[in-house]
Design a protein around this motif. Sequence first.
Motif, PDB file in Angstrom:
ATOM      1  N   THR A  51      35.705  40.257  43.951  1.00 40.85           N
ATOM      2  CA  THR A  51      36.919  40.988  44.337  1.00 40.85           C
ATOM      3  C   THR A  51      37.010  42.372  43.716  1.00 40.85           C
ATOM      4  O   THR A  51      37.859  43.169  44.100  1.00 40.85           O
ATOM      5  CB  THR A  51      38.180  40.202  43.912  1.00 40.85           C
ATOM      6  OG1 THR A  51      38.205  40.124  42.483  1.00 40.85           O
ATOM      7  CG2 THR A  51      38.192  38.820  44.542  1.00 40.85           C
ATOM      8  N   SER A  81      39.322  28.194  40.240  1.00 41.52           N
ATOM      9  CA  SER A  81      38.052  28.923  40.339  1.00 41.52           C
ATOM     10  C   SER A  81      37.546  28.812  41.767  1.00 41.52           C
ATOM     11  O   SER A  81      37.676  27.778  42.421  1.00 41.52           O
ATOM     12  CB  SER A  81      37.015  28.345  39.380  1.00 41.52           C
ATOM     13  OG  SER A  81      36.755  26.995  39.680  1.00 41.52           O
ATOM     14  N   ILE A  99      31.301  31.449  43.778  1.00 41.47           N
ATOM     15  CA  ILE A  99      30.739  32.702  44.304  1.00 41.47           C
ATOM     16  C   ILE A  99      29.670  32.331  45.336  1.00 41.47           C
ATOM     17  O   ILE A  99      28.781  31.521  45.047  1.00 41.47           O
ATOM     18  CB  ILE A  99      30.124  33.542  43.168  1.00 41.47           C
ATOM     19  CG1 ILE A  99      31.223  33.922  42.182  1.00 41.47           C
ATOM     20  CG2 ILE A  99      29.409  34.764  43.706  1.00 41.47           C
ATOM     21  CD1 ILE A  99      30.744  34.610  40.939  1.00 41.47           C
ATOM     22  N   ILE A 107      39.765  40.583  35.398  1.00 43.86           N
ATOM     23  CA  ILE A 107      40.375  39.291  35.126  1.00 43.86           C
ATOM     24  C   ILE A 107      40.298  39.016  33.629  1.00 43.86           C
ATOM     25  O   ILE A 107      39.464  39.585  32.926  1.00 43.86           O
ATOM     26  CB  ILE A 107      39.687  38.145  35.904  1.00 43.86           C
ATOM     27  CG1 ILE A 107      38.192  38.073  35.565  1.00 43.86           C
ATOM     28  CG2 ILE A 107      39.897  38.301  37.397  1.00 43.86           C
ATOM     29  CD1 ILE A 107      37.485  36.859  36.127  1.00 43.86           C
ATOM     30  N   ASN A 162      35.549  40.757  38.117  1.00 40.82           N
ATOM     31  CA  ASN A 162      35.194  39.780  39.124  1.00 40.82           C
ATOM     32  C   ASN A 162      34.283  40.489  40.118  1.00 40.82           C
ATOM     33  O   ASN A 162      34.706  41.410  40.813  1.00 40.82           O
ATOM     34  CB  ASN A 162      36.458  39.255  39.815  1.00 40.82           C
ATOM     35  CG  ASN A 162      36.170  38.219  40.860  1.00 40.82           C
ATOM     36  OD1 ASN A 162      35.149  38.269  41.555  1.00 40.82           O
ATOM     37  ND2 ASN A 162      37.080  37.266  41.003  1.00 40.82           N
ATOM     38  N   ASP A 163      33.026  40.082  40.168  1.00 40.09           N
ATOM     39  CA  ASP A 163      32.046  40.757  41.024  1.00 40.09           C
ATOM     40  C   ASP A 163      32.373  40.653  42.507  1.00 40.09           C
ATOM     41  O   ASP A 163      31.960  41.490  43.295  1.00 40.09           O
ATOM     42  CB  ASP A 163      30.644  40.184  40.785  1.00 40.09           C
ATOM     43  CG  ASP A 163      30.089  40.565  39.428  1.00 40.09           C
ATOM     44  OD1 ASP A 163      30.480  41.643  38.907  1.00 40.09           O
ATOM     45  OD2 ASP A 163      29.269  39.803  38.881  1.00 40.09           O
TER      46      ASP A 163
END
Length: 149
Positions: A10, A144, A147, A14, A7-8
């Motif tokens: 956090t 979801s 972002i 995943i 996950n870019d």
Amino acid sequence: MAQLRLNDVTREQIIVVENRSKRPKDYKSYEVVERVSYKESCPFCVGNEEMTPPEVLRIDDPWNVRVVENKFPILNNEGEVTGYHYVVIEGRDHSKNIHEMEVDDFEKVVKAFIEVSRILYQKEGVKYVQVFKNYKKESGRLWSIPIPK
């Protein structure tokens, strides 16, 4: 097939699973508790055992608790992330919540958790077993977060 991704936002790893989107989505927008002893379309009701994937464990005969493969598993033995995903049918009257069960019935559910964990730990490559209970319609739902641009 499960994929492990980063996950870019956090920076956490995943698991992304494509087939989970095929699960039934027949939830109503409000909580409806339907307490029936038998429902023809329910794969967990007594008499509908052929509607579930293969059985992993059965407690008692006739059964009181069953463990079956999950029809829509998060993990299976394909891809870069592998594992097992089972469903515990917690009794012949599976509409009961755990706190409504008789002590003997609750003990059978716990026995199933222990026995399936033991079976899994005997399999080659299994290093971790997690037992959890879904509750209410929100359980298992994929969330979801967009972002930011």
